[in-house]
Design an enzyme around this catalytic site. Structure first.
Site, PDB file in Angstrom:
ATOM      1  N   LYS A  25       0.819  -1.217   0.000  1.00 31.12           N
ATOM      2  CA  LYS A  25       0.000   0.000   0.000  1.00 31.12           C
ATOM      3  C   LYS A  25       0.849   1.262   0.000  1.00 31.12           C
ATOM      4  CE  LYS A  25      -4.491  -1.321   1.848  1.00 31.12           C
ATOM      5  NZ  LYS A  25      -5.532  -0.978   2.817  1.00 31.12           N
ATOM      6  N   LYS A  35      -4.882  -9.777  -6.480  1.00 33.41           N
ATOM      7  CA  LYS A  35      -6.199 -10.056  -5.908  1.00 33.41           C
ATOM      8  C   LYS A  35      -7.230  -9.054  -6.427  1.00 33.41           C
ATOM      9  CE  LYS A  35      -5.849  -7.374  -1.678  1.00 33.41           C
ATOM     10  NZ  LYS A  35      -6.130  -7.158  -0.305  1.00 33.41           N
ATOM     11  N   LYS A  90     -10.823  -3.298  -4.343  1.00 35.21           N
ATOM     12  CA  LYS A  90     -11.585  -2.061  -4.537  1.00 35.21           C
ATOM     13  C   LYS A  90     -10.707  -0.983  -5.138  1.00 35.21           C
ATOM     14  CE  LYS A  90     -13.868  -2.825  -0.101  1.00 35.21           C
ATOM     15  NZ  LYS A  90     -13.722  -2.536   1.322  1.00 35.21           N
TER      16      LYS A  90
HETATM   17  P1  AMP Z   1     -11.392  -5.138   2.883  1.00 35.20           P
HETATM   18  O1  AMP Z   1     -12.315  -4.732   1.799  1.00 35.20           O
HETATM   19  O2  AMP Z   1      -9.945  -5.038   2.471  1.00 35.20           O
HETATM   20  O3  AMP Z   1     -11.676  -4.522   4.195  1.00 35.20           O
HETATM   21  O4  AMP Z   1     -11.642  -6.694   3.068  1.00 35.20           O
HETATM   22  C1  AMP Z   1     -12.764  -7.220   3.732  1.00 35.20           C
HETATM   23  C2  AMP Z   1     -12.683  -8.720   3.770  1.00 35.20           C
HETATM   24  O5  AMP Z   1     -12.729  -9.257   2.444  1.00 35.20           O
HETATM   25  C3  AMP Z   1     -11.374  -9.246   4.379  1.00 35.20           C
HETATM   26  O6  AMP Z   1     -11.666 -10.405   5.136  1.00 35.20           O
HETATM   27  C4  AMP Z   1     -10.537  -9.610   3.196  1.00 35.20           C
HETATM   28  O7  AMP Z   1      -9.613 -10.623   3.472  1.00 35.20           O
HETATM   29  C5  AMP Z   1     -11.599 -10.096   2.214  1.00 35.20           C
HETATM   30  N1  AMP Z   1     -11.157  -9.908   0.821  1.00 35.20           N
HETATM   31  C6  AMP Z   1     -10.862  -8.724   0.212  1.00 35.20           C
HETATM   32  N2  AMP Z   1     -10.484  -8.922  -1.063  1.00 35.20           N
HETATM   33  C7  AMP Z   1     -10.537 -10.268  -1.269  1.00 35.20           C
HETATM   34  C8  AMP Z   1     -10.274 -11.111  -2.393  1.00 35.20           C
HETATM   35  N3  AMP Z   1      -9.892 -10.605  -3.571  1.00 35.20           N
HETATM   36  N4  AMP Z   1     -10.433 -12.446  -2.247  1.00 35.20           N
HETATM   37  C9  AMP Z   1     -10.849 -12.970  -1.048  1.00 35.20           C
HETATM   38  N5  AMP Z   1     -11.123 -12.238   0.042  1.00 35.20           N
HETATM   39  C10 AMP Z   1     -10.974 -10.905  -0.057  1.00 35.20           C
END
Ligand code: AMP
Ligand code: TRP
Length: 334
Positions: A114, A198, A201
């Site tokens: 990041k 991955k 967003k």
């Molecule tokens: P975040 O949007 O980064 O706060 O992620 C929220 C949840 O979604 C966390 O548990 C992440 O590990 C999961 N997550 C985010 N992106 C992915 C992805 N591409 N594949 C699987 N899990 C994800």
């Protein structure tokens, strides 16, 4: 209901939730709320480690709550609230900043990703972000944490911090060492444009992800454009492993159709990727568009979403204050 186990997880309110969040996290959140006490938090303090426009942040918090509800989380079964409304998160984070070690944080790969090439310009918050995450979990003495595979390293750090606190303050089993619950089948949904990254967003191209609010038409277009392979679908996993974009599409199909990878490969072997894409599009439209429609409907009544957050905050705050009282005593704070 298993009373000894307590689930905690957090999602950042930083924009549209996508298929990775849904398959990697939200679907697990929903199935866990049937068996255990669960706390699900919209982590707005984590979001501001990177600048957020204040108005957008407010909207994104409500949209994340709407997404929780639309995928099946219930405020009657789980505690749903936003992180900044319970001040104990910030207080415990400070205490844990003093337990955690700089060497541990220096190993965190998410910070390196990041912060990019100019680490000097990253916020201090972004650097100590994993300590706040440990505070989120330990404030409730949570035992289980459902997350996608990208959070595994942060969770290991939370365990190290819990253990060091227990050692430093002579309270062997005070903080449970939280266990990650990472989906076995699909722990990392990859970008539709680059199968080595991955789905995220923050990726610039919207064609890299399926958002929960995408229309049927958008889903159709994105899957059509998704990178796959010019050869036919192979019958064995080994050949697929060299083609990450194709493997990703097959993995998503396997998860949504609740069919094992071997079975999917049996069914698809020798066919063109267009065949898989058509079936995958149909599955995505039938599972994701109802969720998107529900999110939009819920966002029409913001007062209702705010009420859910307020109720959740009250419940979370009771547990947090009870635990904090003991934590302050252990550290020697009057
Ligand atoms: P975040 O949007 O980064 O706060 O992620 C929220 C949840 O979604 C966390 O548990 C992440 O590990 C999961 N997550 C985010 N992106 C992915 C992805 N591409 N594949 C699987 N899990 C994800
Ligand atoms: N760091 C997590 C992410 O980016 C979000 C998060 C914050 C979290 N606090 C948490 C996840 C506590 C699980 C438990 O996805």
């Amino acid at each position: 209901m298993n009373k000894k186990k307590l689930v905690f997880s957090g999602v950042q309110p930083t924009g549209n939730l996508h298929l990775g969040n849904y398959l990697g996290a939200l679907k697990n959140f929903v199935s866990l709320q049937k068996e255990m006490n669960c706390i699900y938090c919209v982590v707005d303090l984590h979001a501001i480690t990177v600048f957020q426009s204040p108005n957008e942040l407010k909207n994104n918090v409500l949209e994340t709550v709407a997404s929780f509800l639309a995928t099946g989380l219930s405020p009657d079964k789980s505690i749903i609230f936003n992180q900044s409304s319970v001040s104990g998160h910030a207080e415990l984070a400070w205490i844990l900043n003093c337990v955690s070690r700089i060497g541990w944080l220096n190993r965190m790969t998410q910070f390196k990703d990041k912060a990019g090439s100019d680490k000097e310009k990253a916020s201090v918050g972004l650097y100590i972000y994993p300590n706040l995450m440990a505070a989120d979990i330990l404030l409730y003495k949570a035992t289980h944490v459902p997350v996608g595979a990208d959070q595994k390293q942060h969770l290991e750090l939370s365990r190290d911090i819990a253990q060091k606190f227990n050692n430093d303050f002579g309270c062997k089993d005070f903080f449970p060492l939280p266990e990650p619950l990472i989906s076995k089948n699909i722990s990392r949904v990859m970008s539709l444009r680059d199968g080595t990254k991955k789905m995220s967003k923050s990726e610039e191209s919207d064609y890299s992800r399926i958002n929960l609010k995408d229309s049927a038409e958008e889903i159709n277009k994105k899957i059509k454009k998704a990178k796959s392979d010019s050869e036919q679908i192979p019958g064995d996993l080994k050949s697929l492993e060299k083609k990450p974009e194709a493997l990703n599409l097959i993995n998503i199909y396997s998860e949504l159709s609740k069919t094992s990878l071997d079975k999917v490969l049996n069914e698809m072997s020798g066919k063109e990727y267009s065949f898989l894409k058509k079936k995958l599009t149909d599955l995505l439209i039938s599972e994701i568009t109802p969720v998107g429609n529900e999110i939009k409907k819920l966002l029409d009544d913001k007062a209702h979403l705010e009420k859910i957050l307020k109720k959740g905050k009250e419940k979370a705050n009771i547990i947090a204050e009870e635990n904090l009282k003991i934590i302050r005593e252990k550290v020697g704070l009057i």
